[in-house]
Design a protein around this motif. Sequence first.
Motif, PDB file in Angstrom:
ATOM      1  N   ASP A  88     -15.030  -2.009  -2.254  1.00 25.34           N
ATOM      2  CA  ASP A  88     -14.811  -0.614  -2.622  1.00 25.34           C
ATOM      3  C   ASP A  88     -13.525  -0.495  -3.445  1.00 25.34           C
ATOM      4  O   ASP A  88     -12.708  -1.416  -3.525  1.00 25.34           O
ATOM      5  CB  ASP A  88     -14.697   0.253  -1.368  1.00 25.34           C
ATOM      6  CG  ASP A  88     -16.002   0.295  -0.566  1.00 25.34           C
ATOM      7  OD1 ASP A  88     -17.081   0.154  -1.192  1.00 25.34           O
ATOM      8  OD2 ASP A  88     -15.928   0.454   0.665  1.00 25.34           O
ATOM      9  N   LEU A  89     -13.332   0.679  -4.029  1.00 25.18           N
ATOM     10  CA  LEU A  89     -12.083   0.964  -4.742  1.00 25.18           C
ATOM     11  C   LEU A  89     -10.916   0.942  -3.755  1.00 25.18           C
ATOM     12  O   LEU A  89     -11.082   1.319  -2.594  1.00 25.18           O
ATOM     13  CB  LEU A  89     -12.154   2.340  -5.403  1.00 25.18           C
ATOM     14  CG  LEU A  89     -13.168   2.524  -6.519  1.00 25.18           C
ATOM     15  CD1 LEU A  89     -13.194   3.992  -6.958  1.00 25.18           C
ATOM     16  CD2 LEU A  89     -12.850   1.640  -7.716  1.00 25.18           C
ATOM     17  N   PRO A  90      -9.752   0.490  -4.201  1.00 22.71           N
ATOM     18  CA  PRO A  90      -9.396   0.016  -5.542  1.00 22.71           C
ATOM     19  C   PRO A  90      -9.624  -1.469  -5.739  1.00 22.71           C
ATOM     20  O   PRO A  90      -9.446  -2.012  -6.826  1.00 22.71           O
ATOM     21  CB  PRO A  90      -7.898   0.312  -5.599  1.00 22.71           C
ATOM     22  CG  PRO A  90      -7.438   0.075  -4.191  1.00 22.71           C
ATOM     23  CD  PRO A  90      -8.562   0.555  -3.310  1.00 22.71           C
ATOM     24  N   GLU A 141       0.821  -1.208   0.000  1.00 22.16           N
ATOM     25  CA  GLU A 141       0.000   0.000   0.000  1.00 22.16           C
ATOM     26  C   GLU A 141       0.861   1.266   0.000  1.00 22.16           C
ATOM     27  O   GLU A 141       0.428   2.311  -0.488  1.00 22.16           O
ATOM     28  CB  GLU A 141      -0.969  -0.020   1.175  1.00 22.16           C
ATOM     29  CG  GLU A 141      -2.060  -1.086   1.051  1.00 22.16           C
ATOM     30  CD  GLU A 141      -2.831  -0.994  -0.256  1.00 22.16           C
ATOM     31  OE1 GLU A 141      -3.228   0.126  -0.643  1.00 22.16           O
ATOM     32  OE2 GLU A 141      -3.028  -2.033  -0.921  1.00 22.16           O
ATOM     33  N   ASP A 146      -5.475   7.657  -3.172  1.00 24.75           N
ATOM     34  CA  ASP A 146      -4.773   6.384  -3.321  1.00 24.75           C
ATOM     35  C   ASP A 146      -5.616   5.371  -4.080  1.00 24.75           C
ATOM     36  O   ASP A 146      -5.091   4.589  -4.881  1.00 24.75           O
ATOM     37  CB  ASP A 146      -4.436   5.791  -1.942  1.00 24.75           C
ATOM     38  CG  ASP A 146      -3.308   6.530  -1.243  1.00 24.75           C
ATOM     39  OD1 ASP A 146      -2.884   7.596  -1.746  1.00 24.75           O
ATOM     40  OD2 ASP A 146      -2.845   6.044  -0.197  1.00 24.75           O
ATOM     41  N   TYR A 147      -6.924   5.356  -3.809  1.00 27.20           N
ATOM     42  CA  TYR A 147      -7.778   4.318  -4.395  1.00 27.20           C
ATOM     43  C   TYR A 147      -8.117   4.589  -5.864  1.00 27.20           C
ATOM     44  O   TYR A 147      -8.859   3.827  -6.474  1.00 27.20           O
ATOM     45  CB  TYR A 147      -9.044   4.101  -3.568  1.00 27.20           C
ATOM     46  CG  TYR A 147      -9.817   5.349  -3.202  1.00 27.20           C
ATOM     47  CD1 TYR A 147     -10.602   6.018  -4.144  1.00 27.20           C
ATOM     48  CD2 TYR A 147      -9.789   5.833  -1.901  1.00 27.20           C
ATOM     49  CE1 TYR A 147     -11.320   7.151  -3.811  1.00 27.20           C
ATOM     50  CE2 TYR A 147     -10.510   6.976  -1.550  1.00 27.20           C
ATOM     51  CZ  TYR A 147     -11.276   7.628  -2.501  1.00 27.20           C
ATOM     52  OH  TYR A 147     -11.990   8.755  -2.160  1.00 27.20           O
ATOM     53  N   GLU A 185     -12.039   8.762  -9.757  1.00 26.69           N
ATOM     54  CA  GLU A 185     -12.907   8.037  -8.828  1.00 26.69           C
ATOM     55  C   GLU A 185     -14.337   7.921  -9.365  1.00 26.69           C
ATOM     56  O   GLU A 185     -14.941   6.836  -9.343  1.00 26.69           O
ATOM     57  CB  GLU A 185     -12.915   8.738  -7.471  1.00 26.69           C
ATOM     58  CG  GLU A 185     -13.841   8.105  -6.457  1.00 26.69           C
ATOM     59  CD  GLU A 185     -13.907   8.887  -5.155  1.00 26.69           C
ATOM     60  OE1 GLU A 185     -14.563   8.401  -4.211  1.00 26.69           O
ATOM     61  OE2 GLU A 185     -13.320   9.988  -5.089  1.00 26.69           O
ATOM     62  N   ARG A 209       1.325   2.016  -3.529  1.00 23.42           N
ATOM     63  CA  ARG A 209       0.144   2.675  -4.104  1.00 23.42           C
ATOM     64  C   ARG A 209       0.187   4.173  -3.800  1.00 23.42           C
ATOM     65  O   ARG A 209      -0.089   5.010  -4.668  1.00 23.42           O
ATOM     66  CB  ARG A 209      -1.141   2.057  -3.540  1.00 23.42           C
ATOM     67  CG  ARG A 209      -2.374   2.359  -4.391  1.00 23.42           C
ATOM     68  CD  ARG A 209      -3.662   1.914  -3.720  1.00 23.42           C
ATOM     69  NE  ARG A 209      -3.701   0.532  -3.328  1.00 23.42           N
ATOM     70  CZ  ARG A 209      -4.110  -0.477  -4.096  1.00 23.42           C
ATOM     71  NH1 ARG A 209      -4.493  -0.240  -5.334  1.00 23.42           N
ATOM     72  NH2 ARG A 209      -4.136  -1.709  -3.635  1.00 23.42           N
TER      73      ARG A 209
END
Length: 408
Positions: A267-269, A70, A85-86, A239, A73
Amino acid sequence: MEIDLKYIRSQFPILTQTVNQKPLIYLDNAATTQKPFPVLEAEDIYYKTINSNVHRGVHTLSQLSTIEMEATRGAVKEFINAKKDYEIIFTKGTTDGINLLASSIEPLVNKGDEIIISTLEHHSNIVPWQFLAERKGLILKVIPIDENGELLLNEFEKLITEKTKIVAINHISNALGVVNSIEHIIKKAHEAQAFVLIDGAQAISHKKIDVQKLNVDFYVFSAHKMYGPTGVGILYGKEKLLERMKPYQGGGEMIKEVTFEKTTYADLPFKFEAGTPNIAGNIVLKKAIEFIQNIGLENIEKYENSILKYITKKLEELDGITTYAKNSTSKTGVVSFNLDINNIHSSDVGFILDKQGIAVRTGHHCAQPLMRHLGVTGTVRASVAIYNTKEEIDLLIEGITLAQKMLQ
């Protein structure tokens, strides 16, 4: 800032070896770049110390692996200036990212809608859109190019209609090195309410990318073209669009709840990251980003462009060479050429250069429509990275001269 070329080259162990009893001269960087010690060592450390699956365990190694992946990311988010980030999706590479998008965006298009690509595209930015067009009854349009290999933007504007829903263009041509006017393309596409994907595979290690400044909807690239590992890529997406898209693959990680009657999605990602990822590769991508940042993208671009100009100048001094897109107003990283000798293939030149320890790419470069437009079956492509030198280019020119003598 002056770059320390000697130090930079010392970070790439592969550059010290010989090929066919000659010092390796690696000029196939558009296909894949070599890997520096920090990247190589980080992967070794991962497998020796924290190897574990991510996101799914409460034990220490799983948590450490998750934290490290992460962190990458987050590093990618900062590197390309994404908002969240997502919005950063891990993929297997640029090809996988485009296929993900061409599949997942299906709910946002309808029969009769249009997709615009260009003559310059890699097959990875052609075939997935053909698949989508066949599934949904869409119309595929192609932006033509001029004699310098540059997109005819006036023709692009004529292609756009109220039915245009997707514009998918490479940032830099892998076959010619031409830098496309993506800012203009994004602006005009958005005026028509179309989504824009930029294939950044050839740009990510050469130019500073700011996805918010570009206002691009999707941007894809591969780690292995930026001194990182193979099998790792990034899809950036806004997003609001990622939320509207359907998952690309089903399996572990991408779910919220599974019953035999219905599945809801994470949820994303994670909605787009089914299964166990390339954990080690994703982690060490961060080291590749740090390597680039330590040198500075502006320094990299300036130095590589000086090498590109040097190659172009040296080729122009040779008789019997056709260099493609040599008069383009903006190029980065690539020189593509052929010898003006009948009945030889670019691979013949590549074979002779290989015997001199010089690695170049030959053939159609996964851009067959472009090669047909140029009237050739393929070209010889020399592509540069931060570790290449003018002395190597001099040896390349010697090798080309030898090839001319041998193939006459």
